[in-house]
Write a protein that holds these residues in place. Structure first.
Motif, mmCIF file in Angstrom:
data_model
loop_
_atom_site.group_PDB
_atom_site.id
_atom_site.type_symbol
_atom_site.label_atom_id
_atom_site.label_comp_id
_atom_site.label_asym_id
_atom_site.label_seq_id
_atom_site.Cartn_x
_atom_site.Cartn_y
_atom_site.Cartn_z
ATOM 1 N N THR A 111 40.626 -15.083 -37.738
ATOM 2 C CA THR A 111 41.506 -16.217 -37.483
ATOM 3 C C THR A 111 40.815 -17.547 -37.755
ATOM 4 N N GLY A 112 41.478 -18.403 -38.508
ATOM 5 C CA GLY A 112 40.976 -19.741 -38.792
ATOM 6 C C GLY A 112 40.231 -19.886 -40.101
ATOM 7 N N LEU A 113 39.904 -18.769 -40.774
ATOM 8 C CA LEU A 113 39.148 -18.836 -42.027
ATOM 9 C C LEU A 113 40.098 -18.951 -43.215
ATOM 10 N N MET A 114 39.914 -20.010 -44.021
ATOM 11 C CA MET A 114 40.786 -20.279 -45.164
ATOM 12 C C MET A 114 39.944 -20.418 -46.435
ATOM 13 N N PRO A 115 39.685 -19.320 -47.152
ATOM 14 C CA PRO A 115 38.939 -19.418 -48.407
ATOM 15 C C PRO A 115 39.815 -19.988 -49.516
ATOM 16 N N TYR A 116 39.194 -20.598 -50.520
ATOM 17 C CA TYR A 116 39.960 -21.143 -51.643
ATOM 18 C C TYR A 116 39.126 -21.139 -52.913
ATOM 19 N N PHE A 117 39.809 -21.182 -54.037
ATOM 20 C CA PHE A 117 39.168 -21.454 -55.317
ATOM 21 C C PHE A 117 40.162 -22.174 -56.205
ATOM 22 N N GLY A 118 39.648 -22.953 -57.165
ATOM 23 C CA GLY A 118 40.551 -23.741 -57.980
ATOM 24 C C GLY A 118 39.853 -24.407 -59.148
ATOM 25 N N ALA A 119 40.596 -25.275 -59.838
ATOM 26 C CA ALA A 119 40.088 -25.994 -61.002
ATOM 27 C C ALA A 119 40.670 -27.397 -61.015
ATOM 28 N N GLN A 120 39.923 -28.326 -61.600
ATOM 29 C CA GLN A 120 40.337 -29.726 -61.660
ATOM 30 C C GLN A 120 39.982 -30.334 -63.006
ATOM 31 N N GLY A 121 40.663 -31.408 -63.328
ATOM 32 C CA GLY A 121 40.338 -32.210 -64.493
ATOM 33 C C GLY A 121 40.549 -33.676 -64.166
ATOM 34 N N GLY A 122 39.793 -34.555 -64.837
ATOM 35 C CA GLY A 122 39.938 -35.981 -64.550
ATOM 36 C C GLY A 122 38.926 -36.800 -65.314
ATOM 37 N N ILE A 123 38.436 -37.851 -64.680
ATOM 38 C CA ILE A 123 37.487 -38.755 -65.334
ATOM 39 C C ILE A 123 36.177 -38.807 -64.559
ATOM 40 N N VAL A 124 35.094 -38.977 -65.310
ATOM 41 C CA VAL A 124 33.756 -39.129 -64.734
ATOM 42 C C VAL A 124 33.100 -40.331 -65.391
ATOM 43 N N LEU A 125 32.525 -41.190 -64.595
ATOM 44 C CA LEU A 125 31.763 -42.323 -65.110
ATOM 45 C C LEU A 125 30.292 -42.046 -64.822
ATOM 46 N N ALA A 126 29.491 -41.901 -65.884
ATOM 47 C CA ALA A 126 28.071 -41.578 -65.760
ATOM 48 C C ALA A 126 27.223 -42.757 -66.214
ATOM 49 N N ASP A 127 26.104 -42.965 -65.538
ATOM 50 C CA ASP A 127 25.237 -44.092 -65.857
ATOM 51 C C ASP A 127 23.800 -43.735 -65.503
ATOM 52 N N VAL A 128 22.861 -44.335 -66.217
ATOM 53 C CA VAL A 128 21.435 -44.232 -65.908
ATOM 54 C C VAL A 128 20.889 -45.647 -65.859
ATOM 55 N N GLN A 129 20.302 -46.022 -64.742
ATOM 56 C CA GLN A 129 19.804 -47.381 -64.556
ATOM 57 C C GLN A 129 18.307 -47.382 -64.315
ATOM 58 N N GLY A 130 17.632 -48.479 -64.741
ATOM 59 C CA GLY A 130 16.199 -48.619 -64.519
ATOM 60 C C GLY A 130 15.407 -48.399 -65.789
ATOM 61 N N GLY A 131 14.094 -48.323 -65.649
ATOM 62 C CA GLY A 131 13.220 -48.070 -66.778
ATOM 63 C C GLY A 131 13.258 -49.160 -67.818
ATOM 64 N N THR A 132 12.803 -48.810 -69.023
ATOM 65 C CA THR A 132 12.725 -49.781 -70.117
ATOM 66 C C THR A 132 13.756 -49.509 -71.204
#
Length: 219
Positions: free
Chosen positions: A116-137
Motif C-alpha cells: 500500500t502506498g507504493l506507486m512505481p512509474y516510467f516514462g519519456a519526455q522531450g523539450g529544451i535544454v540550455l547548456a553552458d560552460v563558464q570560466g577558464g580561458t
C-alpha cells in the motif's frame, strides 16, 4: 518485471484516495546528483594537449515537476530542471558546466504495487535544454537545443496527499567545446524529493439554489 507486473494488477485504493491517478494533480520538488560520463570528450581533450587536471564526473541537480492524471494509469507531466558540475582542463583553467531547461512527457504510473502506498512509474519526455560552460580561458558559446529523457522511479505515499519520490532519468543533450569537440551535457540524474498530491475536484451539486433544501410544507 516486478514493476510491469504490478502495473497490470488492480490493487485496492490507498487511504481514501482513488485506485488510479485519473484526475489527480502532483507537485514534486527533488534534488540529488547528476552523473555526466564524458569519455569521448576526455579522450579528445587529451589528444588536444589539454587533459583533465581536475575531473568531476557530476554534480548537484534539482527538479521541479508538475503532473496531472489523464487516465487510470497515465499522467502527463512538465519538469523544470537544473544541474552543475566543475572540471579543469590543463592550461585552459577551471570550468563550471551548467545545464537547465524544461520537458513535457507522459508517465505510466502504478498504484499500490507490492504494498500500500507504493506507486512505481516510467516514462519519456522531450523539450529544451540550455547548456553552458563558464570560466577558464576559452569562450564557450551557450547552446539552446532540443533534449529528450527517459525515466523510472517511484512515489511512496505516507498520506493521501504527501509522498516521498525517487527519480532516475537519462537526459540526452550535447554541447560543443571549442578546439576539443562535443561534450555530454545530459547524463544520469538521480534525485530524491517530496511530492504533494492534489485530489480531484469534488462533483458539484446539481440542485437548483433555493429548491434543494428540506421542505417545511404541511399536509
Amino acid at each position: 518485471m516486478v514493476i510491469v507486473g504490478a502495473l497490470s494488477i488492480g490493487m485496492p485504493a490507498f487511504g481514501s484516495g482513488p485506485e488510479a491517478v485519473d484526475g489527480w494533480g502532483r507537485i514534486t520538488v527533488s534534488g540529488g546528483y547528476r552523473w555526466v560520463p564524458n569519455w569521448y570528450f576526455e579522450g579528445k581533450a587529451s589528444t588536444a594537449g589539454t587533459p583533465y587536471t581536475s575531473k568531476a564526473m557530476g554534480g548537484v541537480a534539482g527538479i521541479l515537476g508538475f503532473g496531472y492524471g489523464l487516465g487510470d494509469h497515465i499522467e502527463i507531466g512538465i519538469d523544470l530542471f537544473g544541474a552543475w558540475h566543475p572540471f579543469s582542463l590543463g592550461a585552459l583553467g577551471a570550468f563550471d558546466g551548467i545545464a537547465y531547461g524544461g520537458m513535457l512527457g507522459v508517465r505510466l504510473t502504478g498504484s499500490n504495487a507490492i504494498f500500500t502506498g507504493l506507486m512505481p512509474y516510467f516514462g519519456a519526455q522531450g523539450g529544451i535544454v540550455l547548456a553552458d560552460v563558464q570560466g577558464g580561458t576559452v569562450d564557450v558559446r551557450e547552446k539552446l537545443m532540443g533534449g529528450a529523457a527517459v525515466m523510472a522511479g517511484l512515489h511512496y505515499k505516507v498520506s493521501d496527499h504527501w509522498g516521498v519520490t525517487l527519480d532516475v532519468r537519462w537526459v540526452w543533450a550535447r554541447l560543443t567545446f571549442p578546439t576539443i569537440g562535443g561534450m555530454n551535457s545530459g547524463g544520469v540524474w538521480v534525485t530524491l524529493g517530496v511530492s504533494y498530491f492534489i485530489s480531484p475536484a469534488r462533483q458539484q451539486s446539481q440542485g437548483v439554489p433555493g429548491f434543494d433544501g428540506p421542505s417545511y410544507l404541511r399536509d
